[in-house]
Scaffold this active site. Structure first.
Site, PDB file in Angstrom:
ATOM      1  NE  ARG A  65      -4.171  -1.596   2.118  1.00 22.66           N
ATOM      2  CZ  ARG A  65      -5.291  -1.303   1.464  1.00 22.66           C
ATOM      3  NH1 ARG A  65      -5.433  -0.117   0.908  1.00 22.66           N
ATOM      4  NH2 ARG A  65      -6.265  -2.177   1.361  1.00 22.66           N
ATOM      5  CG  ASN A 107     -15.225   9.761  -1.221  1.00 18.15           C
ATOM      6  OD1 ASN A 107     -15.002   9.420  -2.387  1.00 18.15           O
ATOM      7  ND2 ASN A 107     -15.875   8.980  -0.363  1.00 18.15           N
ATOM      8  CG  HIS A 109     -20.275   6.920   0.645  1.00 16.51           C
ATOM      9  ND1 HIS A 109     -19.451   5.852   0.387  1.00 16.51           N
ATOM     10  CD2 HIS A 109     -21.319   6.435   1.362  1.00 16.51           C
ATOM     11  CE1 HIS A 109     -19.968   4.765   0.935  1.00 16.51           C
ATOM     12  NE2 HIS A 109     -21.100   5.084   1.535  1.00 16.51           N
ATOM     13  CG  LEU A 144     -14.141   3.690   4.127  1.00 15.94           C
ATOM     14  CD1 LEU A 144     -13.289   4.170   2.970  1.00 15.94           C
ATOM     15  CD2 LEU A 144     -14.449   2.207   4.012  1.00 15.94           C
ATOM     16  CD  GLU A 174     -23.222   9.325  -6.695  1.00 14.67           C
ATOM     17  OE1 GLU A 174     -22.038   9.464  -7.052  1.00 14.67           O
ATOM     18  OE2 GLU A 174     -23.737   8.199  -6.511  1.00 14.67           O
TER      19      GLU A 174
HETATM   20  C1  GAR Z   1     -20.643   6.774  -7.796  1.00 11.73           C
HETATM   21  O1  GAR Z   1     -21.950   6.317  -7.528  1.00 11.73           O
HETATM   22  C2  GAR Z   1     -19.918   7.070  -6.497  1.00 11.73           C
HETATM   23  O2  GAR Z   1     -20.737   7.621  -5.507  1.00 11.73           O
HETATM   24  C3  GAR Z   1     -19.460   5.697  -6.113  1.00 11.73           C
HETATM   25  O3  GAR Z   1     -19.051   5.104  -7.319  1.00 11.73           O
HETATM   26  C4  GAR Z   1     -19.806   5.642  -8.394  1.00 11.73           C
HETATM   27  C5  GAR Z   1     -18.859   6.148  -9.462  1.00 11.73           C
HETATM   28  O4  GAR Z   1     -19.545   6.505 -10.640  1.00 11.73           O
HETATM   29  N1  GAR Z   1     -18.412   5.755  -5.154  1.00 11.73           N
HETATM   30  C6  GAR Z   1     -18.216   4.835  -4.210  1.00 11.73           C
HETATM   31  O5  GAR Z   1     -18.890   3.848  -4.098  1.00 11.73           O
HETATM   32  C7  GAR Z   1     -17.046   5.123  -3.273  1.00 11.73           C
HETATM   33  N2  GAR Z   1     -16.925   4.072  -2.302  1.00 11.73           N
HETATM   34  P1  GAR Z   1     -18.823   7.402 -11.753  1.00 11.73           P
HETATM   35  O6  GAR Z   1     -17.483   6.748 -12.069  1.00 11.73           O
HETATM   36  O7  GAR Z   1     -19.734   7.333 -12.933  1.00 11.73           O
HETATM   37  O8  GAR Z   1     -18.670   8.783 -11.214  1.00 11.73           O
END
Ligand code: GAR
Length: 195
Positions: A65, A107, A109, A144, A174
């Protein structure tokens, strides 16, 4: 003008919405789109928008990591970002990385945090019988999905929803929320936005 690096792992639809918003009188501009997945669809979309791209494959650092995160930092820092936006970046980061960008990392979520940190948020919201779902933009800290909440948008859970139909509705939210929060953050505003 603030410089924004966007980290992705997938299709990058949130990244596209952020980049599209960063024009004209916007207080920020995209300086880099970085993916840990070499064939992430978002990389081509970033290139098509003229944004510099980089790939740092976590697979090259099996179990290391620290090595992965140092490689990320080495790829990001030459672009001198003021703000990092995680937009569907699906790697958990350690304090090595997070402390390096402390106070400058956002971020998104796909849940109404503090509910449902981690994965499978939509299936868990449906299993719980929630009437509302949504998404959260938060500052990134070592724990997290637990940093300070900067914005939240709600959508209704509809009868017959599956994780997929709910995910699609939340993703629309989003796309409204993240650009609005980034704009405020770039201006130094730190209150919580509700959409
Ligand atoms: C989104 O729904 C975001 O909220 C999620 O992944 C998707 C990405 O979509 N993120 C997570 O789950 C973080 N743990 P995108 O690549 O089309 O923006």
């Amino acid at each position: 003008t603030k410089r924004v690096a966007i980290l992705i792992s997938g299709s990058g639809s949130n990244m596209v919405r952020l980049a599209e918003d960063m024009q004209g009188d916007h207080p920020a501009r995209p300086c880099l789109v970085l993916s840990n997945v070499p064939d992430a669809g978002g990389l081509a979309r970033a290139r098509a928008m003229g944004i510099p791209t980089a790939v740092v494959e976590h697979r090259d650092f099996k179990g290391d990591r620290e090595g992965f995160e140092n490689a990320l930092i080495s790829a990001i820092d030459p672009h001198a970002p003021d703000i990092l936006c995680m937009a569907g970046f699906m790697r958990i980061l350690t304090p090595l990385f997070i402390d390096h960008y402390a106070g400058r990392m956002l971020n998104i979520h796909p849940s109404l945090l503090p509910k449902y940190t981690g994965l499978n948020t939509h299936a868990r919201a449906l299993a719980a019988g929630d009437a509302q779902a949504g998404c959260t933009v938060h500052g990134v800290t070592a724990e997290l999905d637990c940093g300070p909440i900067l914005g939240q948008a709600q959508v209704p859970v509809e009868p017959g929803d599956t994780p997929e139909t709910l995910a699609a509705r939340v993703l629309q939210a989003e796309h409204r929320l993240y650009p609005a929060v980034l704009r405020r953050f770039a201006l130094g505003q730190r209150g919580m936005l509700r959409l």
